[in-house]
Design an enzyme around this catalytic site. Structure first.
Site: not given
Ligand code: SAH
Length: 410
Positions: A23, A43, A168, A191, A213, A244, A246, A329
């Site tokens: 502390v 001390p 995700p 998206d 999309k 979605g 990265d 994909m």
């Molecule tokens: N930028 C994203 C990917 C975009 S491409 C990333 O880094 O995750 C889109 C594809 O990402 C989908 O067709 C699928 O293959 C994957 N995807 C994205 N979210 C998902 C999820 N929650 N569960 C499973 N696949 C996912």
């Protein structure tokens, strides 16, 4: 003691800390950071001390030590010593904090958090844990943007675009910075695979543009998306492009960034947790595992493996290579991709898994050898969005793996 809250300017002022255990060391460090002239008398001294700017005298406390101090901390583990320190302070009208006794001494330290020029100090009465709990909750809420930290939005400011990776899908898997930007956006361009649960909490004043999309349907073309980002930013809005995973992994985030740069719009990118990593992790599949796989490759499966393409995915090379394969994909062509890999040398028995809607309540996973994975997924009614994992790692955690029941972990 109801107490009277204050902030003390301790810059250059002598503050005495008696005791140098955990502390005492913590207090001494915080006081140095606040600019105080810190003297520690003890001390024995914890490893955390000494630190720069703290003077340490290794000896027992003596009555005269409080002389010249503006403030004193009694932090020894001996209540009698702390009481003696407090009594000396009382006699000399010096405020004293007793670490061992909330109601002892003449001052108390609150639980403190500092953020971006703000100081949050919480007192929990006689129960310091209450203060800590609330302080932590406020810190988190500030970090994620659930609490305002500025009175009003500045009236005159330029617009900007933040290209934010939302992770995700689970709304808790966005970064703290991403969450904060979402909370302060004027315009949100989202998206389909972005963490859409975050849209539920938005004030009605936020303009939401849904790109909707999907692999088969484009509500907005990429050019239209680029144009709307630039347009709203030039109109002075804070635009968040929520994507979605990265933004720079199959996300066309690079194109959006270039469109902003070309239009002279300030743009930042906030990385996100890609489904390529989160999908396997969510169902207990490690992409690397000591002795089994030392690398993984993330591949887009949206082009026919039989056809050479501009992106030039080297399916024969990937088939021959031993590392883990992660396909995004790929659901429309999984049968052809699996056949191509097997034709070029991957064992038909290689374990494979398909993770559908990873980290979302609809999460499902199927596992099968490579030569059967496409059929098994189809029979289970699993289509896009899904992450495919191919490699020995798929089964390495066995029954310990999460998510095989087809539900997302709580
Ligand atoms: N930028 C994203 C990917 C975009 S491409 C990333 O880094 O995750 C889109 C594809 O990402 C989908 O067709 C699928 O293959 C994957 N995807 C994205 N979210 C998902 C999820 N929650 N569960 C499973 N696949 C996912």
């Amino acid at each position: 003691m109801p107490g009277f809250p204050l902030l003390l300017d301790v810059t250059g002022r002598r503050v005495l800390v008696v005791g140098a255990g955990a502390v005492g060391a913590r207090r001494a460090r915080a006081l140095v950071e606040a600019g105080a002239d810190v003297l520690v008398v003890a001390p024995e001294v914890a490893d955390a001390l000494p630190v720069d700017g703290v003077r340490v005298e290794r000896r027992r406390f003596g009555a005269g030590d409080v002389e010249g101090a503006w403030l004193v901390f009694a932090c020894t583990d001996d209540p009698a010593v702390n009481a003696a320190v407090a009594a000396e302070c009382e006699a000399r009208r010096i405020f004293c904090v007793r670490a061992d006794l909330a109601q002892g001494g003449s001052a108390r330290t609150p639980a403190v958090a500092r953020r971006d020029g703000l100081t949050i100090a919480v007192s929990g009465g006689d129960d310091p844990r209450r203060a800590t709990v609330l302080r932590d909750a406020i810190s988190v809420a500030l970090d994620v943007g659930d609490l305002p930290s500025r009175p009003v939005r500045p009236a005159a400011r330029g617009g900007s675009v933040a290209i934010v990776g939302g992770g995700p899908g689970d709304p808790e898997l966005i970064t703290v910075r991403g969450r904060r930007l979402v909370a302060s956006a004027d315009v949100l361009v989202v998206d389909r695979l972005a963490p859409r649960a975050l849209l539920d909490d938005l004030p009605a004043s936020v303009e939401v543009i849904d790109c909707g999309k999907s692999a088969h349907r484009h509500n907005l073309t990429q050019d239209e998306i680029n144009a709307v980002l630039v347009d709203r930013a030039l109109a002075g809005k804070r635009v968040v492009r929520l994507k979605g995973g990265d933004p720079f992994v199959f996300g066309r985030g690079g194109e959006e960034l270039l469109a902003c740069v070309e239009a002279g719009v300030p743009v930042t990118v906030v990385p996100g947790l890609s489904s390529a990593l989160a999908g396997p992790a969510a169902v207990g599949i490690p992409l690397t595992h000591r002795g089994l796989a030392a690398d993984f490759t993330v591949v887009s499966g949206h082009l026919d493996p039989g056809r050479p393409s501009a992106e030039g995915v080297d399916w024969p090379g990937l088939a021959a290579h031993a590392g883990t394969l992660v396909l995004l994909m790929a659901m429309d062509r999984l049968d052809r991709i699996a056949a191509e890999l097997i034709a070029h040398g991957r064992a038909a028995s290689t374990p494979a898994a398909v993770v559908h809607r990873a980290t979302l309540p609809q999460q499902r996973v199927v596992r099968a050898p490579l030569d059967r994975i496409a059929d098994v997924a189809r029979d289970a009614g699993i289509a896009a969005p899904a992450v495919v994992v191919i490699g020995e790692v798929v089964d390495v955690l066995g029954a310990a793996a999460l998510g095989d029941g087809g539900t997302a972990p709580a």
